[in-house]
Motif scaffolding. Structure first.
Motif, PDB file in Angstrom:
ATOM      1  N   ASP A 156       0.849  -1.189   0.000  1.00 52.89           N
ATOM      2  CA  ASP A 156       0.000   0.000   0.000  1.00 52.89           C
ATOM      3  C   ASP A 156       0.887   1.243   0.000  1.00 52.89           C
ATOM      4  O   ASP A 156       2.100   1.160  -0.163  1.00 52.89           O
ATOM      5  N   ILE A 157       0.280   2.396   0.202  1.00 53.98           N
ATOM      6  CA  ILE A 157       0.983   3.669   0.081  1.00 53.98           C
ATOM      7  C   ILE A 157       2.117   3.768   1.106  1.00 53.98           C
ATOM      8  O   ILE A 157       3.146   4.397   0.859  1.00 53.98           O
ATOM      9  N   ARG A 282      -9.691   2.845   0.096  1.00 57.32           N
ATOM     10  CA  ARG A 282      -9.866   2.013   1.287  1.00 57.32           C
ATOM     11  C   ARG A 282     -10.238   2.856   2.509  1.00 57.32           C
ATOM     12  O   ARG A 282     -11.018   2.417   3.358  1.00 57.32           O
ATOM     13  N   LYS A 283      -9.679   4.050   2.582  1.00 55.78           N
ATOM     14  CA  LYS A 283      -9.996   4.930   3.707  1.00 55.78           C
ATOM     15  C   LYS A 283     -11.474   5.315   3.680  1.00 55.78           C
ATOM     16  O   LYS A 283     -12.163   5.260   4.708  1.00 55.78           O
ATOM     17  N   GLN A 284     -11.983   5.695   2.497  1.00 54.32           N
ATOM     18  CA  GLN A 284     -13.392   6.062   2.396  1.00 54.32           C
ATOM     19  C   GLN A 284     -14.294   4.851   2.606  1.00 54.32           C
ATOM     20  O   GLN A 284     -15.366   4.954   3.214  1.00 54.32           O
ATOM     21  N   ALA A 285     -13.864   3.689   2.107  1.00 56.19           N
ATOM     22  CA  ALA A 285     -14.665   2.476   2.289  1.00 56.19           C
ATOM     23  C   ALA A 285     -14.797   2.132   3.764  1.00 56.19           C
ATOM     24  O   ALA A 285     -15.889   1.792   4.246  1.00 56.19           O
ATOM     25  N   GLN A 287     -14.515   4.236   6.249  1.00 47.71           N
ATOM     26  CA  GLN A 287     -15.344   5.278   6.857  1.00 47.71           C
ATOM     27  C   GLN A 287     -16.824   5.000   6.598  1.00 47.71           C
ATOM     28  O   GLN A 287     -17.664   5.159   7.494  1.00 47.71           O
ATOM     29  N   PHE A 288     -17.142   4.572   5.387  1.00 43.76           N
ATOM     30  CA  PHE A 288     -18.526   4.223   5.038  1.00 43.76           C
ATOM     31  C   PHE A 288     -19.031   3.072   5.905  1.00 43.76           C
ATOM     32  O   PHE A 288     -20.151   3.106   6.431  1.00 43.76           O
ATOM     33  N   LEU A 289     -18.195   2.050   6.095  1.00 43.93           N
ATOM     34  CA  LEU A 289     -18.594   0.912   6.927  1.00 43.93           C
ATOM     35  C   LEU A 289     -18.797   1.333   8.378  1.00 43.93           C
ATOM     36  O   LEU A 289     -19.739   0.877   9.038  1.00 43.93           O
ATOM     37  N   ASP A 290     -17.914   2.200   8.877  1.00 43.25           N
ATOM     38  CA  ASP A 290     -18.018   2.657  10.263  1.00 43.25           C
ATOM     39  C   ASP A 290     -19.319   3.424  10.510  1.00 43.25           C
ATOM     40  O   ASP A 290     -19.908   3.332  11.592  1.00 43.25           O
ATOM     41  N   SER A 347     -17.100  10.224  -2.743  1.00 41.02           N
ATOM     42  CA  SER A 347     -16.640  10.470  -4.116  1.00 41.02           C
ATOM     43  C   SER A 347     -15.942   9.265  -4.739  1.00 41.02           C
ATOM     44  O   SER A 347     -16.085   9.002  -5.937  1.00 41.02           O
ATOM     45  N   ARG A 348     -15.192   8.502  -3.955  1.00 40.99           N
ATOM     46  CA  ARG A 348     -14.415   7.394  -4.507  1.00 40.99           C
ATOM     47  C   ARG A 348     -15.158   6.068  -4.458  1.00 40.99           C
ATOM     48  O   ARG A 348     -14.620   5.041  -4.882  1.00 40.99           O
TER      49      ARG A 348
END
Length: 484
Positions: A156-157, A282-285, A287-290, A347-348
């Motif tokens: 990853d990054i 992955r960060k937005q995903a 956050q969405f799950l949380d 957005s992502r």
């Protein structure tokens, strides 16, 4: 106040403003000078010694080849045993860093001969490392997918940043007069070149090419960004360019080195962009799950299994977010549709598919597959906790055994009082006994008789009561004792 007084008063004010400006400029100059002295590295650089040391580390034969083989074996054993300390030891003795620094430096100073040697030795090192790791994992009987191995299958990054800044630290340390050995050791640990190559061999040995591909991708990222960092630092330090007698050859080599450097930077930039985009997805995903699924309240036998969440990023837009909910309670379809609508607010995540797999809609075989997958994902952690598991299993066995022997004491005591009128008090407990060969838990009833009862009567009643309790509770291990 007169005009003369005003004019006289204006002069001091103007002088005061000029003094403030002068003081400010002096402060800025002092800060600039301090930072320049603090961060300046060119004056303390030994270009000749640095070049000689990097070229000396490129050579791969004799002792270096055996050191590489040994480090591969050590890293493979450490990854197999899930031992971080052993893996770190293997990284410290690995000679893989030498050719990578050689490639970056040769591109920066137009040294085509050093570049050729670096590429040749680097290729041999990589092939030998993969083959050695493959043979180890193919022939070794224990091939568990430990967390140390799985951690090297998907970069990853953070891996990009570690490789780049690790490379910067390494070259700066090598360029300093009096090389900083601790920095070199630290970079060898941080950039972790050896474990990905071992994981490539592991993936090939167990027939999982995706593991091998992911690990090789991580190794490629580390190599490219360490080389890129070397190239940039050498250019910044203005190492002298290699001169050639033939001016035409010199120009050709300079162009070739520049083109090669650009070609290396292009995939490096592309890789960084790709990994960065995946990291943001992955960060937005998460956050969405949380904010949606993890806060959903089940009314009955339902549960969100976060360990089975699957987040897959694909740059063509066909990304996937898959969540698993076990139990017989179904999540209403309107709730799932609301989640999909909320997902599109990120957005992502707009083009990503949201799959909600619910236990109530799956047959037993599919449920078993999910449980099996959950076990496989956590098996590496379980392997680290064998001792805790063994102790817990013993406790569970004892509790299970005791639960199976649960005594309805209230009913039994009432029946005992009715059958044996001489009883004054009755107690019950489990006692742990041993013959020093094994431990056992024995159910014990303790009886206190009324005063004036003869011993023969007591013994007869105890024997009779023990026989009755064994039949009544269906437990042949019951013991009845008299207490004073």
């Amino acid at each position: 106040m007169s005009e003369d007084q005003l004019e006289k008063g204006a002069v001091p004010n103007q002088d005061s403003g000029d003094e403030v400006k002068k003081d400010f400029k002096g402060l800025v100059g002092s800060v600039r000078k301090f930072l320049s002295e603090l961060l300046e590295i060119r004056t303390n650089t030994d270009a000749t010694a640095t070049k000689e040391s990097i070229i000396a580390d490129i050579t791969f034969k004799g002792h270096t080849s055996w050191i590489l083989i040994c480090s591969i074996f050590i890293a493979s054993v450490g990854l197999n045993a899930n031992s971080t300390a052993v893996v770190i030891g293997a990284m410290l003795i690995s000679p893989l860093m030498g050719p990578i620094l050689g490639m970056g430096m040769s591109l920066a100073i137009n040294d085509i001969d050093t570049l050729r040697r670096s590429l040749k030795n680097f290729t041999v090192m990589v092939v030998l490392s993969v083959v050695t790791a493959f043979l180890f994992f193919y022939l070794f009987p224990l091939r568990d997918e430990s967390s140390e191995l799985l951690a090297r299958t998907k970069p990853d990054i953070r891996d990009v940043l570690i490789a780049f800044f690790g490379g910067l630290a390494l070259v700066i340390a090598r360029a300093k007069k009096g090389t900083i050995a601790s920095v070199i050791f630290g970079v060898a640990i941080a950039t972790a070149l050896m474990p990905p190559l071992c994981t490539v061999g592991f993936g090939l040995a167990i027939g999982k090419p995706l593991y091998a591909a992911g690990a090789m991708y991580l190794f490629t990222i580390n190599t490219i960004f360490i080389g890129l960092a070397t190239f940039l630092v050498i250019k910044f330090l203005r190492f002298p360019m290699v001169r050639y007698a033939n001016s035409q050859r010199r120009r050709m080599i300079a162009r070739l080195a520049s083109i090669t450097g650009i070609l290396v930077m292009i995939p490096a930039g592309f890789t960084f962009y790709n990994v960065f985009q995946e990291s943001l997805f992955r960060k937005q995903a998460q956050q969405f799950l949380d904010e949606t699924i993890e806060v959903y309240q089940f009314n009955g036998a339902g549960r969100y299994v976060d360990n089975l969440t699957k987040i897959e990023y694909v740059d063509d837009g066909s990304s996937l977010i898959e969540v698993v909910c076990m139990g017989d309670e179904l999540i209403p379809e309107n709730v799932v549709n609301t989640w999909r609508t909320q997902k599109n607010q990120y957005s992502r995540l707009k083009n990503a598919e949201l799959h909600v797999i619910q236990g109530g809609r799956d047959d037993s075989e599919e449920k078993f597959n999910f449980v099996s997958e959950l076990y496989e994902r956590n098996k590496a952690d379980l392997l680290n906790k064998d001792e805790q598991i063994r102790l817990l299993e013993e406790e569970v066995a004892i509790l299970t055994k005791n639960m199976g022997k649960q005594v309805p004491f209230k009913d039994v005591s009432a029946e005992a009082r009715a059958n044996y009128g001489n009883i004054e008090r009755l107690g019950f407990s489990y006692q742990i006994q041993t013959d020093f060969k094994k431990l056992d838990t024995v159910p014990v009833f303790e009886v206190k008789w009324k005063q004036g009862i003869q011993n023969a009567q007591k013994e007869a009643d105890i024997k009779k009561m023990q026989t009755w309790l064994k039949i009544r509770l269906r437990d042949s291990t019951i013991v009845v004792k008299e207490v004073e």
